[in-house]
Scaffold this active site. Sequence first.
Site, short mmCIF file in Angstrom:
data_model
loop_
_atom_site.label_atom_id
_atom_site.label_comp_id
_atom_site.label_asym_id
_atom_site.label_seq_id
_atom_site.Cartn_x
_atom_site.Cartn_y
_atom_site.Cartn_z
N SER A 185 0.79 -1.23 0.00
CA SER A 185 0.00 0.00 0.00
C SER A 185 0.82 1.28 0.00
O SER A 185 0.32 2.33 -0.39
CB SER A 185 -0.94 0.01 1.21
OG SER A 185 -0.21 -0.01 2.42
N HIS A 213 -5.37 -4.24 -0.89
CA HIS A 213 -5.27 -3.21 -1.93
C HIS A 213 -5.29 -3.81 -3.34
O HIS A 213 -5.11 -3.09 -4.32
CB HIS A 213 -4.02 -2.37 -1.73
CG HIS A 213 -4.09 -1.46 -0.56
ND1 HIS A 213 -4.57 -0.18 -0.63
CD2 HIS A 213 -3.77 -1.67 0.75
CE1 HIS A 213 -4.54 0.38 0.57
NE2 HIS A 213 -4.05 -0.50 1.42
N LYS A 243 -12.27 -0.97 1.13
CA LYS A 243 -11.50 -0.20 0.16
C LYS A 243 -12.24 -0.22 -1.18
O LYS A 243 -13.20 0.51 -1.36
CB LYS A 243 -10.06 -0.71 0.09
CG LYS A 243 -9.29 -0.45 1.39
CD LYS A 243 -7.86 -0.90 1.32
CE LYS A 243 -7.06 -0.44 2.53
NZ LYS A 243 -7.53 -0.99 3.82
#
Length: 396
Positions: A185, A213, A243
């Site tokens: 990340s 991610h 996310k």
Amino acid sequence: MSNILNAFLNDNLNDLKAQGLYNEIDPVQGANGPVITVNDKSLINLSSNNYLGLATDEELKAVAKSTIEHYGVGAGAVRTINGTLDLHIKLEEKLAEFKGTEAAISYQSGFNCNMAAISAVMDKNDAILSDQLNHASIIDGCRLSKAKIIAFNHSDMDDLRAKAKAAKASGQYNKIMVITDGVFSMDGDIAKLPEIVAIAKEFDLITYVDDAHGSGVMGKGKGTVKHFGLENEIDFQIGTLSKAIGVVGGYVAGKQNLIDWLKVRSRPFLFSTALPPADVAAITSAIQKIMDSTALHDKLWDNGNYLKAGLQKLGFDIGASETPITPCIIGDETLTQQFSKRLIEEGVYAKSIVFPTVPKGTGRVRNMPTAAHTKQMLDDALAIYEKVGKELGVIS
């Protein structure tokens, strides 16, 4: 307050501020979209993990609202008593389909997943090979397990192989696991999963990938494991639902017997109230949306490549990112904080990232373009970057 505690807190807070390491929290007034309002000022938002813009998706909002009417606002209990709603079962079936596994289990956060899954399987008689740049939740999950933690140099396959060989040859450990982020990340680089799998097969390692991610971003939305076609080779697929998915929570996907074990031995599942029904329904709809179309995924990558090219052309150091995550590496922590502050003053919300999140001397402003940004927003952001970069001597 205790005098000792008061002195400890004040001394250390002042020290952090003097080093440029104290993080100021800016409340967002309203939704976390491509443009946000902070302190009554409208800012282009380049700090959100809302990669696909689903946190503000109108269809998902409607699903959440209708679900509240039928199920209420909370699950009412832990999963093992009567907090498992039919919605949770539908979500976990959808997650398994999404990740290409036999089964899946959902948790209250991505952080909880790593605390839960690692410690449920690994113990003091085991060893964990962990990439040096793994997320803090992985590090904490490893510590909680009490297994021997053996860090290997970031994405260094020679180092991983040597340490796996030594750990196996020692005969000290019942089980050995290798853990890596799918997408890192802070730098935006991708784990070398094919090489990791090959080493794991050679030394009979348990494989564990945290794709927080990568899910929604890699593999046409299905993640880094799917990107490499390794769904049948990775034992633990970990992900977040907060996310790219746009809501909240986390999950572990894998073989049915692994999920069955986590349901009886992972403490966050056993001792925390289940995810709220409206969130569960919205998550399920979000995953279906990603599975049905790559449009949001494709827009995310188009915007990411556009911003990356623009920053690079201006002369910023964006590291070795292979994904839409685009750091502007400044170095000095105080200058990094100042750079971020000036961006905000000019109209771009791009948060500074400094130690301990990244190593000292590698302070950066991390940019997270999303599918919801327009090209005009990105052009406006690039113009501000150029102005501030030249003003502070970061670029010439």
